[in-house]
Design an enzyme around this catalytic site. Sequence first.
Site, PDB file in Angstrom:
ATOM      1  N   ARG A   1       0.830  -1.237   0.000  1.00 23.89           N
ATOM      2  CA  ARG A   1       0.000   0.000   0.000  1.00 23.89           C
ATOM      3  C   ARG A   1       0.851   1.267   0.000  1.00 23.89           C
ATOM      4  NH1 ARG A   1      -3.497  -3.068   3.348  1.00 23.89           N
ATOM      5  NH2 ARG A   1      -5.288  -3.674   2.112  1.00 23.89           N
TER       6      ARG A   1
ATOM      7  N   LYS B   1       2.820  12.201 -10.519  1.00 30.28           N
ATOM      8  CA  LYS B   1       2.072  11.271 -11.378  1.00 30.28           C
ATOM      9  C   LYS B   1       2.962  10.073 -11.674  1.00 30.28           C
ATOM     10  CE  LYS B   1      -1.119  14.016 -14.147  1.00 30.28           C
ATOM     11  NZ  LYS B   1      -1.446  14.419 -15.528  1.00 30.28           N
TER      12      LYS B   1
ATOM     13  N   GLU C   1       9.586  19.361 -23.567  1.00 33.47           N
ATOM     14  CA  GLU C   1       8.764  19.549 -22.348  1.00 33.47           C
ATOM     15  C   GLU C   1       9.128  20.874 -21.672  1.00 33.47           C
ATOM     16  OE1 GLU C   1       6.143  17.964 -21.249  1.00 33.47           O
ATOM     17  OE2 GLU C   1       6.254  15.852 -21.828  1.00 33.47           O
TER      18      GLU C   1
ATOM     19  N   LYS D   1       5.953  24.166 -12.383  1.00 32.20           N
ATOM     20  CA  LYS D   1       5.185  22.942 -12.107  1.00 32.20           C
ATOM     21  C   LYS D   1       4.781  22.888 -10.639  1.00 32.20           C
ATOM     22  CE  LYS D   1       4.546  18.164 -13.286  1.00 32.20           C
ATOM     23  NZ  LYS D   1       4.968  17.025 -14.093  1.00 32.20           N
TER      24      LYS D   1
ATOM     25  N   GLU E   1      -5.326  17.188 -10.453  1.00 33.99           N
ATOM     26  CA  GLU E   1      -5.801  17.568 -11.782  1.00 33.99           C
ATOM     27  C   GLU E   1      -7.318  17.721 -11.882  1.00 33.99           C
ATOM     28  OE1 GLU E   1      -3.244  16.153 -15.015  1.00 33.99           O
ATOM     29  OE2 GLU E   1      -5.083  15.807 -16.140  1.00 33.99           O
TER      30      GLU E   1
ATOM     31  N   ARG F   1      -4.367  22.192 -13.048  1.00 32.66           N
ATOM     32  CA  ARG F   1      -3.248  21.328 -13.428  1.00 32.66           C
ATOM     33  C   ARG F   1      -3.344  20.869 -14.884  1.00 32.66           C
ATOM     34  NH1 ARG F   1      -0.039  16.550 -10.133  1.00 32.66           N
ATOM     35  NH2 ARG F   1       1.268  15.977 -11.888  1.00 32.66           N
TER      36      ARG F   1
ATOM     37  N   ASN G   1      -1.049  19.790 -19.561  1.00 29.53           N
ATOM     38  CA  ASN G   1      -1.267  18.880 -20.695  1.00 29.53           C
ATOM     39  C   ASN G   1      -1.195  19.597 -22.028  1.00 29.53           C
ATOM     40  OD1 ASN G   1      -1.670  16.548 -19.102  1.00 29.53           O
ATOM     41  ND2 ASN G   1      -3.735  17.252 -18.607  1.00 29.53           N
TER      42      ASN G   1
ATOM     43  N   HIS H   1      -0.406  17.803 -25.208  1.00 31.94           N
ATOM     44  CA  HIS H   1      -0.401  16.364 -24.930  1.00 31.94           C
ATOM     45  C   HIS H   1      -1.592  15.614 -25.511  1.00 31.94           C
ATOM     46  CE1 HIS H   1       2.981  17.362 -22.461  1.00 31.94           C
ATOM     47  NE2 HIS H   1       3.139  16.109 -22.086  1.00 31.94           N
TER      48      HIS H   1
ATOM     49  N   HIS I   1       0.085  12.759 -27.358  1.00 34.00           N
ATOM     50  CA  HIS I   1      -0.098  11.353 -26.963  1.00 34.00           C
ATOM     51  C   HIS I   1      -0.741  10.547 -28.092  1.00 34.00           C
ATOM     52  CE1 HIS I   1      -0.003  11.824 -22.291  1.00 34.00           C
ATOM     53  NE2 HIS I   1       1.186  11.607 -22.794  1.00 34.00           N
TER      54      HIS I   1
ATOM     55  N   HIS J   1       8.361  10.785 -27.065  1.00 38.66           N
ATOM     56  CA  HIS J   1       7.341  11.565 -26.354  1.00 38.66           C
ATOM     57  C   HIS J   1       7.574  13.082 -26.466  1.00 38.66           C
ATOM     58  CE1 HIS J   1       4.389  12.577 -23.317  1.00 38.66           C
ATOM     59  NE2 HIS J   1       5.310  13.306 -22.705  1.00 38.66           N
TER      60      HIS J   1
HETATM   61  N1  LIG Z   1       4.801  11.459 -14.713  1.00 38.87           N
HETATM   62  C1  LIG Z   1       4.687  12.558 -15.410  1.00 38.87           C
HETATM   63  O1  LIG Z   1       4.174  13.584 -14.946  1.00 38.87           O
HETATM   64  C2  LIG Z   1       5.233  12.597 -16.810  1.00 38.87           C
HETATM   65  C3  LIG Z   1       5.420  13.814 -17.460  1.00 38.87           C
HETATM   66  C4  LIG Z   1       6.008  13.810 -18.724  1.00 38.87           C
HETATM   67  C5  LIG Z   1       6.390  12.605 -19.306  1.00 38.87           C
HETATM   68  N2  LIG Z   1       6.179  11.445 -18.648  1.00 38.87           N
HETATM   69  C6  LIG Z   1       6.608  10.165 -19.225  1.00 38.87           C
HETATM   70  O2  LIG Z   1       8.025  10.168 -19.316  1.00 38.87           O
HETATM   71  C7  LIG Z   1       8.405   9.234 -20.331  1.00 38.87           C
HETATM   72  C8  LIG Z   1       9.512   9.829 -21.155  1.00 38.87           C
HETATM   73  O3  LIG Z   1      10.615  10.046 -20.306  1.00 38.87           O
HETATM   74  P1  LIG Z   1      12.085  10.159 -20.881  1.00 38.87           P
HETATM   75  O4  LIG Z   1      12.100  11.005 -22.081  1.00 38.87           O
HETATM   76  O5  LIG Z   1      12.950  10.512 -19.737  1.00 38.87           O
HETATM   77  O6  LIG Z   1      12.303   8.683 -21.451  1.00 38.87           O
HETATM   78  P2  LIG Z   1      13.125   7.375 -21.044  1.00 38.87           P
HETATM   79  O7  LIG Z   1      12.998   7.053 -19.630  1.00 38.87           O
HETATM   80  O8  LIG Z   1      12.755   6.349 -22.028  1.00 38.87           O
HETATM   81  O9  LIG Z   1      14.594   7.762 -21.426  1.00 38.87           O
HETATM   82  C9  LIG Z   1      14.892   7.943 -22.775  1.00 38.87           C
HETATM   83  C10 LIG Z   1      16.075   7.086 -23.245  1.00 38.87           C
HETATM   84  O10 LIG Z   1      17.248   7.668 -22.696  1.00 38.87           O
HETATM   85  C11 LIG Z   1      18.002   6.681 -22.012  1.00 38.87           C
HETATM   86  N3  LIG Z   1      18.654   7.402 -20.915  1.00 38.87           N
HETATM   87  C12 LIG Z   1      18.131   7.809 -19.740  1.00 38.87           C
HETATM   88  N4  LIG Z   1      19.025   8.541 -19.072  1.00 38.87           N
HETATM   89  C13 LIG Z   1      20.141   8.579 -19.823  1.00 38.87           C
HETATM   90  C14 LIG Z   1      21.408   9.186 -19.667  1.00 38.87           C
HETATM   91  N5  LIG Z   1      21.681   9.941 -18.616  1.00 38.87           N
HETATM   92  N6  LIG Z   1      22.332   9.007 -20.652  1.00 38.87           N
HETATM   93  C15 LIG Z   1      22.040   8.273 -21.753  1.00 38.87           C
HETATM   94  N7  LIG Z   1      20.862   7.690 -21.965  1.00 38.87           N
HETATM   95  C16 LIG Z   1      19.920   7.840 -21.007  1.00 38.87           C
HETATM   96  C17 LIG Z   1      17.009   5.632 -21.612  1.00 38.87           C
HETATM   97  O11 LIG Z   1      17.632   4.378 -21.440  1.00 38.87           O
HETATM   98  C18 LIG Z   1      16.058   5.640 -22.801  1.00 38.87           C
HETATM   99  O12 LIG Z   1      16.588   4.876 -23.846  1.00 38.87           O
HETATM  100  C19 LIG Z   1       7.162   8.938 -21.149  1.00 38.87           C
HETATM  101  O13 LIG Z   1       6.751   7.628 -20.890  1.00 38.87           O
HETATM  102  C20 LIG Z   1       6.133   9.933 -20.627  1.00 38.87           C
HETATM  103  O14 LIG Z   1       4.830   9.431 -20.678  1.00 38.87           O
HETATM  104  C21 LIG Z   1       5.613  11.414 -17.422  1.00 38.87           C
END
Ligand SMILES: NC(=O)c1ccc[n+]([C@@H]2O[C@H](COP(=O)([O-])OP(=O)(O)OC[C@H]3O[C@@H](n4cnc5c(N)ncnc54)[C@H](O)[C@@H]3O)[C@@H](O)[C@H]2O)c1
Length: 357
Positions: free
Chosen positions: A114, A136, A178, A220, A230, A234, A238, A241, A245, A257
């Site tokens: 939990r 999130k 972003e 943020k 949200e 909030r 988006n 998005h 998305h 993304h």
């Molecule tokens: N929770 C939220 O509020 C929120 C907000 C925006 C996006 N997201 C989510 O975040 C995700 C995208 O995140 P991301 O762009 O960080 O993607 P990711 O986690 O896939 O990282 C992108 C790539 O970079 C590599 N990587 C990570 N750190 C590295 C580093 N320091 N050096 C070299 N390579 C590295 C990873 O292995 C991967 O191949 C999506 O799934 C999206 O939906 C969530």
Amino acid sequence: MKEISVNSKSDNYKVIIDSLESVEFVTFNDAFFVIDKNVYNLHKKKIERFIKKFKGKKVKYFFTATEKNKSFNEVNKILAELLNNSFGRDALLIAIGGGITGDTAGFAASIYNRGIAFLNIPTTLLAASDSAIGGKTGINFNGLKNHIGSFYNPKSVVIDTEFFTTLPIDEVICGLGEISKYSYLTENSFNNDLIKNFHSLVGLDEEKIVEVLEQCISVKASVVENDEKEGGVRKILNLGHTFGHAVESSLTYKLKHGQAVVIGMAAAFYLSNGLGYIPEIKLNEFLTLITRFRPYIKPIKVDFDKVMSYMSKDKKNRNSKIKFVLPIDFGLTMIDMEASVKDVKDALSKAISLFKN
Ligand SMILES: NC(=O)c1ccc[n+]([C@@H]2O[C@H](COP(=O)([O-])OP(=O)(O)OC[C@H]3O[C@@H](n4cnc5c(N)ncnc54)[C@H](O)[C@@H]3O)[C@@H](O)[C@H]2O)c1
């Protein structure tokens, strides 16, 4: 060292920008590390030095960060490893990786026993500027982005900018995508700074990167402080998005993304103009930063019907109506806006055309 506080109704936590080596985390709690495999291979020494600081039981779980693995299957494996290693309610789960790792690990932390304590160490620009903040967590489900998840705050977020030095250029661009979003949600000086410093930011100029991270996190934090779950304001986060998305899903994640969000923001600006909310001059002002991304985003072709079908399943929809976030000025954004299918297709088609060579 920089510290930014995030104070929501349910929790207060700090986002620390500092090297992992300097941050003091002496704790006797058992610690379970969910680590992006790529990041571990690139930063093994740094990560191992950090892990050594923990005095209790330590278990590492290596994660392949793909959208496909942002899944129940991976969450199951994490939960099983926690259980097999007899982690209890006092355990600390630590994610080291980008947004995929943080979202998936955070979701597992939120449901194991939990909810166990969660520490997020974002290693991409996108995760540091956005996904690690705001609580999130989630996974993809039946082809839909982030459809299953929870609101679950970390105990703390630690950003070590040295991780960014190994990011491939595409990932830097996604982060800047972003980051750009935040520049439309506040006064226009932030947007102007991004336009002016775009090349230094692409080159990961340390000082400029820290400055923009502080700005994004502060924007943020202030949004989340007012509306953690949200219910209203909030939703402005988006921006871009709803389109982004759906495009991302329709291309089965062949477009990253952050890149999809850039195209999605452009589509939102065109839609805002198409519906008469902003004049041409504001549209062009909004698009100036977007056009800086042109050399870094490949032309895409989308199946509009597929995109519309994904949009119709968007989590933000209400009463079966697609809802859009449409900006009318810097720091002034309308939420829950509706549009006809024709207007939506027109806007998206113009946005995609921006990125045709
Ligand atoms: N929770 C939220 O509020 C929120 C907000 C925006 C996006 N997201 C989510 O975040 C995700 C995208 O995140 P991301 O762009 O960080 O993607 P990711 O986690 O896939 O990282 C992108 C790539 O970079 C590599 N990587 C990570 N750190 C590295 C580093 N320091 N050096 C070299 N390579 C590295 C990873 O292995 C991967 O191949 C999506 O799934 C999206 O939906 C969530």
